[in-house]
Design a protein around this motif. Structure first.
Motif, PDB file in Angstrom:
ATOM      1  N   ILE A  75       0.840  -1.207   0.000  1.00  0.00           N
ATOM      2  CA  ILE A  75       0.000   0.000   0.000  1.00  0.00           C
ATOM      3  C   ILE A  75       0.873   1.255   0.000  1.00  0.00           C
ATOM      4  CG2 ILE A  75      -1.827   1.261   1.205  1.00  0.00           C
ATOM      5  CD1 ILE A  75      -2.652  -1.455   2.491  1.00  0.00           C
ATOM      6  N   ASP A 121      11.523   2.575   5.688  1.00  0.00           N
ATOM      7  CA  ASP A 121      11.113   1.169   5.654  1.00  0.00           C
ATOM      8  C   ASP A 121      12.333   0.318   5.988  1.00  0.00           C
ATOM      9  OD1 ASP A 121       8.536  -0.320   3.858  1.00  0.00           O
ATOM     10  OD2 ASP A 121      10.217  -1.516   4.597  1.00  0.00           O
ATOM     11  N   ASP A 173      13.992   1.679  10.930  1.00  0.00           N
ATOM     12  CA  ASP A 173      13.018   0.870  11.658  1.00  0.00           C
ATOM     13  C   ASP A 173      12.206   1.765  12.595  1.00  0.00           C
ATOM     14  OD1 ASP A 173      11.867  -1.052  13.516  1.00  0.00           O
ATOM     15  OD2 ASP A 173      13.278  -2.471  12.628  1.00  0.00           O
ATOM     16  N   LEU A 181       2.278   3.562   7.827  1.00  0.00           N
ATOM     17  CA  LEU A 181       1.834   2.228   7.385  1.00  0.00           C
ATOM     18  C   LEU A 181       2.798   1.120   7.778  1.00  0.00           C
ATOM     19  CD1 LEU A 181       1.091   4.318   4.671  1.00  0.00           C
ATOM     20  CD2 LEU A 181      -0.309   2.308   4.297  1.00  0.00           C
ATOM     21  N   TYR A 219      -2.472  -9.620  16.309  1.00  0.00           N
ATOM     22  CA  TYR A 219      -2.292  -8.538  15.332  1.00  0.00           C
ATOM     23  C   TYR A 219      -3.320  -7.433  15.574  1.00  0.00           C
ATOM     24  CZ  TYR A 219      -2.956  -6.143  10.846  1.00  0.00           C
ATOM     25  OH  TYR A 219      -3.131  -5.198   9.872  1.00  0.00           O
ATOM     26  N   LYS A 221      -2.920  -3.491  16.674  1.00  0.00           N
ATOM     27  CA  LYS A 221      -3.404  -2.398  15.824  1.00  0.00           C
ATOM     28  C   LYS A 221      -4.392  -1.512  16.582  1.00  0.00           C
ATOM     29  CE  LYS A 221      -1.579  -2.466  11.723  1.00  0.00           C
ATOM     30  NZ  LYS A 221      -0.955  -1.270  11.138  1.00  0.00           N
TER      31      LYS A 221
HETATM   32  N1  LIG Z   1      -3.217  -5.134   3.101  1.00  0.00           N
HETATM   33  C1  LIG Z   1      -4.320  -5.058   3.828  1.00  0.00           C
HETATM   34  O1  LIG Z   1      -5.345  -5.661   3.473  1.00  0.00           O
HETATM   35  C2  LIG Z   1      -4.364  -4.230   5.095  1.00  0.00           C
HETATM   36  C3  LIG Z   1      -5.594  -4.075   5.752  1.00  0.00           C
HETATM   37  C4  LIG Z   1      -5.635  -3.317   6.924  1.00  0.00           C
HETATM   38  C5  LIG Z   1      -4.486  -2.737   7.424  1.00  0.00           C
HETATM   39  N2  LIG Z   1      -3.288  -2.928   6.778  1.00  0.00           N
HETATM   40  C6  LIG Z   1      -2.095  -2.286   7.332  1.00  0.00           C
HETATM   41  O2  LIG Z   1      -1.573  -1.411   6.346  1.00  0.00           O
HETATM   42  C7  LIG Z   1      -0.157  -1.355   6.434  1.00  0.00           C
HETATM   43  C8  LIG Z   1       0.457  -1.696   5.085  1.00  0.00           C
HETATM   44  O3  LIG Z   1       0.035  -2.985   4.680  1.00  0.00           O
HETATM   45  P1  LIG Z   1       0.585  -3.688   3.353  1.00  0.00           P
HETATM   46  O4  LIG Z   1      -0.469  -4.616   2.902  1.00  0.00           O
HETATM   47  O5  LIG Z   1       1.103  -2.657   2.446  1.00  0.00           O
HETATM   48  O6  LIG Z   1       1.736  -4.587   3.973  1.00  0.00           O
HETATM   49  P2  LIG Z   1       3.269  -4.692   3.550  1.00  0.00           P
HETATM   50  O7  LIG Z   1       3.853  -5.775   4.392  1.00  0.00           O
HETATM   51  O8  LIG Z   1       3.394  -4.795   2.069  1.00  0.00           O
HETATM   52  O9  LIG Z   1       3.858  -3.289   4.011  1.00  0.00           O
HETATM   53  C9  LIG Z   1       4.342  -3.049   5.309  1.00  0.00           C
HETATM   54  C10 LIG Z   1       5.684  -2.370   5.161  1.00  0.00           C
HETATM   55  O10 LIG Z   1       6.171  -2.054   6.468  1.00  0.00           O
HETATM   56  C11 LIG Z   1       7.547  -2.360   6.499  1.00  0.00           C
HETATM   57  N3  LIG Z   1       7.937  -2.602   7.885  1.00  0.00           N
HETATM   58  C12 LIG Z   1       7.597  -3.667   8.654  1.00  0.00           C
HETATM   59  N4  LIG Z   1       8.139  -3.547   9.862  1.00  0.00           N
HETATM   60  C13 LIG Z   1       8.809  -2.371   9.866  1.00  0.00           C
HETATM   61  C14 LIG Z   1       9.576  -1.693  10.842  1.00  0.00           C
HETATM   62  N5  LIG Z   1       9.755  -2.200  12.061  1.00  0.00           N
HETATM   63  N6  LIG Z   1      10.127  -0.492  10.516  1.00  0.00           N
HETATM   64  C15 LIG Z   1       9.958   0.041   9.268  1.00  0.00           C
HETATM   65  N7  LIG Z   1       9.260  -0.580   8.303  1.00  0.00           N
HETATM   66  C16 LIG Z   1       8.684  -1.763   8.609  1.00  0.00           C
HETATM   67  C17 LIG Z   1       7.708  -3.577   5.618  1.00  0.00           C
HETATM   68  O11 LIG Z   1       9.028  -3.752   5.149  1.00  0.00           O
HETATM   69  C18 LIG Z   1       6.724  -3.275   4.507  1.00  0.00           C
HETATM   70  O12 LIG Z   1       7.348  -2.575   3.446  1.00  0.00           O
HETATM   71  C19 LIG Z   1       0.241  -2.340   7.543  1.00  0.00           C
HETATM   72  O13 LIG Z   1       0.418  -1.607   8.728  1.00  0.00           O
HETATM   73  C20 LIG Z   1      -0.969  -3.241   7.661  1.00  0.00           C
HETATM   74  O14 LIG Z   1      -1.085  -3.772   8.965  1.00  0.00           O
HETATM   75  C21 LIG Z   1      -3.207  -3.653   5.614  1.00  0.00           C
END
Ligand SMILES: NC(=O)c1ccc[n+]([C@@H]2O[C@H](COP(=O)([O-])OP(=O)(O)OC[C@H]3O[C@@H](n4cnc5c(N)ncnc54)[C@H](O)[C@@H]3O)[C@@H](O)[C@H]2O)c1
Length: 319
Positions: free
Chosen positions: A14, A33, A53, A74, A142, A146
């Motif tokens: 996202i 990231d 991080d 995110l 999880y 959140k």
């Molecule tokens: N995809 C969905 O359906 C969905 C739905 C609701 C909420 N979310 C939330 O939206 C956000 C993005 O989701 P996504 O689907 O793009 O997931 P994703 O895993 O593709 O993206 C998450 C990003 O966060 C980075 N990351 C993880 N831990 C980290 C840290 N400690 N420090 C810095 N960066 C870190 C990862 O490398 C990754 O690039 C997440 O927080 C997720 O919980 C996603």
């Protein structure tokens, strides 16, 4: 005048799409990231990339010290299954990471923060489609992490001792899908998992009886919601569902994917395995608030969005 927008998790599915669109709009984008789940290639070349991080305040500090106008937060551990494997990672990344981002915002008086919340916080709600005022009852680690993070965001913004206007919004996203979602990550994104399985010729695994439902919302619609919310005062201080309102069963999703490859559940191996911890039976967004506050409606119809995603996926495997 362009603003400096920090996207944590901006190398992810996202976040990468948001970075691309905001760069295109002429904004200055900084991505933080740690690449644990993201892909450096998702970060547009015109964006500044910091490998760091959110668990480390010292990684955030120099970015904020250089000035940040808007934070799209995110970065997160996004898998329910992994949250059960190691709940402390979720707590650290999702909750403490958010507290760090908040601390940095307070120190530098950053005026605007949007937080990636999740429909999972509702748990097994009686009301489906679920409105935002249903009391959350998370059933996965999880979702607990959140929901805690979301509360930290809103409690912090409501404090009267901040000395500046801190405007926050949580977008409670339902099941986001679309181009660039990982086809190889077995922990995230059921549509991408199914497509990846078929493209590799592996059986599809469905947990439980497949009649559990999800609300699939396309990445284009999700990005419109995020970007539209940035400058919408009506969204300040609010938690807002981002979903289509239409539930799709996992069996129907499986049929849709198989049909696009000329198969059915009779001609392709589909395994049924026990339900996983934290699974929700029914899920769909009440999107009244998104319509009222953000003037947002989903525009990508399910069949068209999924067909686009499958076409994209085929080009990835063919590479
Ligand atoms: N995809 C969905 O359906 C969905 C739905 C609701 C909420 N979310 C939330 O939206 C956000 C993005 O989701 P996504 O689907 O793009 O997931 P994703 O895993 O593709 O993206 C998450 C990003 O966060 C980075 N990351 C993880 N831990 C980290 C840290 N400690 N420090 C810095 N960066 C870190 C990862 O490398 C990754 O690039 C997440 O927080 C997720 O919980 C996603």
């Amino acid at each position: 005048m362009s603003r400096r927008i920090l996207i944590t998790g901006g190398a992810g599915f996202i976040g990468g799409h948001l970075a691309e669109r905001l760069v295109h709009q002429g904004e200055q984008v900084v991505v933080l990231d740690n690449l644990v789940g993201g892909n450096r290639a998702h970060v547009p070349s015109a964006a500044e990339f910091v490998q760091g991080d959110v668990r480390r305040l010292e990684d955030l500090a120099p970015i904020f010290a250089a000035g940040v106008d808007v934070v799209l937060h995110l970065a997160g551990q996004a898998s329910i299954r992994l949250s059960f494997a190691d709940p402390s990672v979720d707590l650290n990344v999702n909750t403490l990471g958010t507290i760090n981002v908040l601390q940095a915002c307070l120190k530098h008086q950053t005026p605007r923060l949007l937080f990636a919340s999740s429909m999972t916080i509702y748990g097994p709600a009686n009301a489906v489609p679920t409105p935002e005022d249903v009391p959350p009852a998370p059933v996965s680690y999880y979702a607990v992490s959140k929901y805690a993070a979301e509360r930290y965001v809103h409690l912090t913004a409501a404090r009267r001792d901040l000395g500046f206007d801190f405007n926050v919004t949580s977008l409670r996203m339902f099941n986001v899908y679309g181009e660039r979602q990982s086809l190889t990550n077995a922990y995230q994104g059921v549509l991408a998992i199914f497509i990846g399985s078929v493209l590799r010729g592996e059986p599809i695994t469905i947990h439980a009886d497949g009649e559990q439902s999800r609300d699939f919302v396309h990445i284009d619609d999700v990005c419109r919601a995020w970007i539209g919310a940035i400058d919408t005062p009506a969204a300040f201080g609010r938690e807002i569902n981002i979903g289509t309102g239409t539930p799709t069963s996992v069996n129907d999703l499986c049929d849709l994917v198989l049909a696009s490859f000329g198969h059915t559940r009779d001609t392709y191996p589909v395994r049924y395995e026990p339900a996983q911890p934290g699974d929700m039976r029914r899920s769909a967004a009440d999107r009244t608030l998104a319509r009222t506050l953000l003037n947002w409606e989903p525009q990508v119809m399910r069949e068209a969005g999924m067909a686009r995603t499958i076409e994209w996926a085929k080009t990835q495997i063919a590479r």
